[in-house]
Design a protein around this motif. Sequence first.
Motif, short mmCIF file in Angstrom:
data_model
loop_
_atom_site.label_atom_id
_atom_site.label_comp_id
_atom_site.label_asym_id
_atom_site.label_seq_id
_atom_site.Cartn_x
_atom_site.Cartn_y
_atom_site.Cartn_z
N GLU A 1 -0.23 -4.36 -10.99
CA GLU A 1 -0.93 -4.72 -9.75
C GLU A 1 -0.30 -5.96 -9.11
OE1 GLU A 1 -5.42 -3.17 -10.95
OE2 GLU A 1 -4.83 -5.22 -11.41
N ALA A 2 0.00 -6.96 -9.94
CA ALA A 2 0.60 -8.19 -9.41
C ALA A 2 1.99 -7.91 -8.84
CB ALA A 2 0.68 -9.25 -10.51
N CYS A 3 2.76 -7.06 -9.50
CA CYS A 3 4.11 -6.74 -9.02
C CYS A 3 4.08 -5.88 -7.76
CB CYS A 3 4.91 -6.03 -10.11
SG CYS A 3 5.32 -7.11 -11.50
N GLY A 4 2.98 -5.18 -7.53
CA GLY A 4 2.87 -4.32 -6.35
C GLY A 4 2.34 -5.03 -5.12
N LEU A 5 2.00 -6.30 -5.23
CA LEU A 5 1.45 -7.03 -4.09
C LEU A 5 2.49 -7.26 -3.00
CD1 LEU A 5 -0.73 -9.79 -5.79
CD2 LEU A 5 -1.53 -7.78 -4.54
N LYS A 6 2.02 -7.23 -1.76
CA LYS A 6 2.84 -7.59 -0.60
C LYS A 6 2.12 -8.73 0.11
CE LYS A 6 4.81 -3.04 0.26
NZ LYS A 6 5.07 -2.01 1.27
N TRP A 7 2.85 -9.46 0.95
CA TRP A 7 2.23 -10.55 1.69
C TRP A 7 1.06 -10.06 2.53
CZ3 TRP A 7 2.86 -15.17 0.07
CH2 TRP A 7 4.05 -15.57 -0.51
N SER A 8 1.17 -8.84 3.03
CA SER A 8 0.11 -8.30 3.88
C SER A 8 -1.18 -8.02 3.10
CB SER A 8 0.58 -7.02 4.58
OG SER A 8 0.97 -6.05 3.62
N ASP A 9 -1.12 -8.05 1.77
CA ASP A 9 -2.31 -7.82 0.94
C ASP A 9 -3.17 -9.08 0.81
OD1 ASP A 9 -1.43 -5.23 0.45
OD2 ASP A 9 -0.35 -5.81 -1.38
N ILE B 1 -7.43 -11.22 -2.07
CA ILE B 1 -6.25 -10.39 -2.29
C ILE B 1 -6.76 -8.96 -2.40
CG2 ILE B 1 -4.38 -9.81 -3.88
CD1 ILE B 1 -4.42 -12.72 -4.81
N HIS B 2 -6.15 -8.06 -1.65
CA HIS B 2 -6.54 -6.66 -1.66
C HIS B 2 -5.46 -5.88 -2.41
CE1 HIS B 2 -8.66 -3.12 -0.34
NE2 HIS B 2 -7.53 -2.61 0.12
N VAL B 3 -5.81 -5.41 -3.62
CA VAL B 3 -4.86 -4.66 -4.44
C VAL B 3 -4.83 -3.23 -3.94
CG1 VAL B 3 -4.27 -3.89 -6.76
CG2 VAL B 3 -5.28 -6.14 -6.43
N GLN B 4 -3.68 -2.80 -3.42
CA GLN B 4 -3.58 -1.46 -2.82
C GLN B 4 -2.60 -0.57 -3.56
OE1 GLN B 4 -3.89 -1.39 1.60
NE2 GLN B 4 -3.16 -3.49 1.38
N ARG B 5 -1.81 -1.13 -4.45
CA ARG B 5 -0.80 -0.32 -5.14
C ARG B 5 -0.45 -1.00 -6.46
NH1 ARG B 5 0.94 -3.55 -1.65
NH2 ARG B 5 0.46 -2.25 0.14
N GLY B 6 0.16 -0.23 -7.30
CA GLY B 6 0.65 -0.76 -8.56
C GLY B 6 2.09 -0.32 -8.74
N VAL B 7 2.80 -1.05 -9.56
CA VAL B 7 4.19 -0.73 -9.85
C VAL B 7 4.27 -0.34 -11.33
CG1 VAL B 7 6.52 -1.67 -10.01
CG2 VAL B 7 5.05 -2.30 -8.11
N VAL B 8 4.97 0.74 -11.61
CA VAL B 8 5.11 1.18 -13.00
C VAL B 8 6.46 0.75 -13.51
CG1 VAL B 8 5.16 3.19 -14.52
CG2 VAL B 8 3.65 3.17 -12.55
#
Length: 146
Positions: A123-131, A139-146
């Motif tokens: 979740e932390a790695c998937g964050l963008k500034w727009s989140d 902080i709005h978690v919208q994606r995750g990175v595997v």
Amino acid sequence: MAPRNLCNSLGNYKLTDLRKEVIRDFYEEMRHSPRLDGRGNLSEKSVEGLHNTLGGILSAAVDEGYITHNPAWRCYKPKGQKKERPVADEETVKKLITAFEGQSMKYETYFKLVLATGLRRGEACGLKWSDINWRKRTIHVQRGVV
């Protein structure tokens, strides 16, 4: 291990005949199956791996149009109690934060964010500034990175 168990137990079924009950029975059968090395039965992690493999196969069958839905979806329930994971106490967290200060800004920021929010690594790695909503301080978690 997975292909042998899947083929032996479910290979006689047509894709359209696979139902949640059949799949749940398969998982229960696997929980009582001996390991190949003879040291007890399959672990819950192995049964979960079989579920992931079967789910992937059935998802591909849906994508190819062989079936309309994946019968393994929401079918797996782990047996027994989930183990509680140890959590760092306040003193340990303070030591970690102190250790990160003065290190690489990238790592210091990442680890402080994870410690402060409880975000998972993906979740932390998937964050963008727009989140990040700076006004609301959220902080709005919208994606995750595997």
